[in-house]
Design an enzyme around this catalytic site. Sequence first.
Site, PDB file in Angstrom:
ATOM      1  N   GLY A   1       2.996  -0.664   4.004  1.00 32.54           N
ATOM      2  CA  GLY A   1       2.565  -1.490   2.886  1.00 32.54           C
ATOM      3  C   GLY A   1       2.629  -2.955   3.248  1.00 32.54           C
TER       4      GLY A   1
ATOM      5  N   THR B   1      -6.147 -13.126  -5.386  1.00 34.30           N
ATOM      6  CA  THR B   1      -6.730 -13.315  -6.713  1.00 34.30           C
ATOM      7  C   THR B   1      -6.374 -12.162  -7.639  1.00 34.30           C
ATOM      8  OG1 THR B   1      -8.614 -14.427  -5.674  1.00 34.30           O
ATOM      9  CG2 THR B   1      -8.867 -13.747  -7.981  1.00 34.30           C
TER      10      THR B   1
ATOM     11  N   SER C   1       0.790  -1.231   0.000  1.00 31.62           N
ATOM     12  CA  SER C   1       0.000   0.000   0.000  1.00 31.62           C
ATOM     13  C   SER C   1       0.820   1.279   0.000  1.00 31.62           C
ATOM     14  CB  SER C   1      -0.958   0.000   1.191  1.00 31.62           C
ATOM     15  OG  SER C   1      -2.022  -0.888   0.956  1.00 31.62           O
TER      16      SER C   1
ATOM     17  N   TYR D   1     -10.745   2.408   5.618  1.00 34.03           N
ATOM     18  CA  TYR D   1      -9.675   2.124   4.660  1.00 34.03           C
ATOM     19  C   TYR D   1     -10.147   1.087   3.650  1.00 34.03           C
ATOM     20  CZ  TYR D   1      -4.857   1.301   3.118  1.00 34.03           C
ATOM     21  OH  TYR D   1      -3.692   1.206   2.387  1.00 34.03           O
ATOM     22  N   SER D   2     -10.015   1.417   2.371  1.00 29.75           N
ATOM     23  CA  SER D   2     -10.501   0.531   1.319  1.00 29.75           C
ATOM     24  C   SER D   2      -9.598   0.614   0.099  1.00 29.75           C
ATOM     25  CB  SER D   2     -11.931   0.904   0.916  1.00 29.75           C
ATOM     26  OG  SER D   2     -12.348   0.155  -0.208  1.00 29.75           O
ATOM     27  N   ASN D   3      -9.050  -0.515  -0.303  1.00 36.35           N
ATOM     28  CA  ASN D   3      -8.213  -0.554  -1.503  1.00 36.35           C
ATOM     29  C   ASN D   3      -8.983  -0.172  -2.765  1.00 36.35           C
ATOM     30  OD1 ASN D   3      -5.526  -1.548  -0.561  1.00 36.35           O
ATOM     31  ND2 ASN D   3      -6.776  -3.212   0.228  1.00 36.35           N
TER      32      ASN D   3
END
Length: 347
Positions: A300, A143, A77, A167-169
Amino acid sequence: MPPLRTLLAMPVALALLALTPAASSAPTAPATDALLPLLVTAGGAPAAALMAREEPGTHYARAGRGISRADHFRAGSITKTFIATVVLQLAAEHRLALSDTVEQHLPGLVHGAGNDGRALTLRSLLTHTSGLNDFSAETKGLTPLSPLQAVRIALTHPPAEPGRFAYSNTNYVLLGMVIEQVTGHSYATEAERRIIAPLDLTGTSFPGARTSLPSPHGRAYAADGTDVTELDPRVAGAAGELVTTLADLDRFYAALLGGRLLPSRLLHEMRDTRAAHGLYGMGLFPQKLPCGITVWGHNGRITGSYVRTAATVDGRRVLTFRVNTTAVTDPGLEPALLAAEFCPRTP
């Protein structure tokens, strides 16, 4: 028997005791060097390394086997700081505005299950206040997905409370798509042109679908010891694809916080945490240390790698450390290591 929290703190406390300077004319070792081995012995990592950058030079240390100064590794991240920087550069060029809605740039994409791109701004993506579900909670980071597939997974879930930090990718996958829509180039191409090449970050790349790491590199291990050095970066995309080195991360954060990549107004906005209630800016987050000093940076985590970079607000002092596994098992070690680097040492 001491409580669990006390037991977790004991290795750190013992190491800090070892930091007391002895009466000697020999140069005193950096405080971080006494703590770094604990990332292996107490933190469960096969190996660990750090690089500190401060005027007039750098300091490198390692613990464990199979890790070296020049290694390339996955930065997870920390990719978000690069993506946020590109978005803010585009804002500085008036090619987009942080108040733009997602719908303006990606029409018709964000809808369903209560999600509505017309109500979400680019600012809300940057600060993780969009409420969009994190697609990686479902995929577990295992995946490989296209950006569109990742977003569609997230949109099968209702959003979190609007305006709340979550928090969201998915937010940064969407920002990668916005960069491409605005520039006509991939987020990787824009980051390479705007950041990587100008700063001469020769060890940094966006590998796309390439599963191997550039040479030199060590091995990467999952928590169960499985070798996961070969990994498809599309498990994370714009939210965590980056491959880099210790020296490059130190150089990047020094340049960013030192004002070389953004106008002062937008750098200030990048560090503004009000939208996320003090928890996150835009691709950066603050951490207040026990001595009162606040450092800025990002961490990260991706399968087989955990990295943390922190810097003073002016970028004059930067520390990056990494382990070659997915996480540090002792949660007290990271803040202790940052305090050892950035807090003044008592005589």
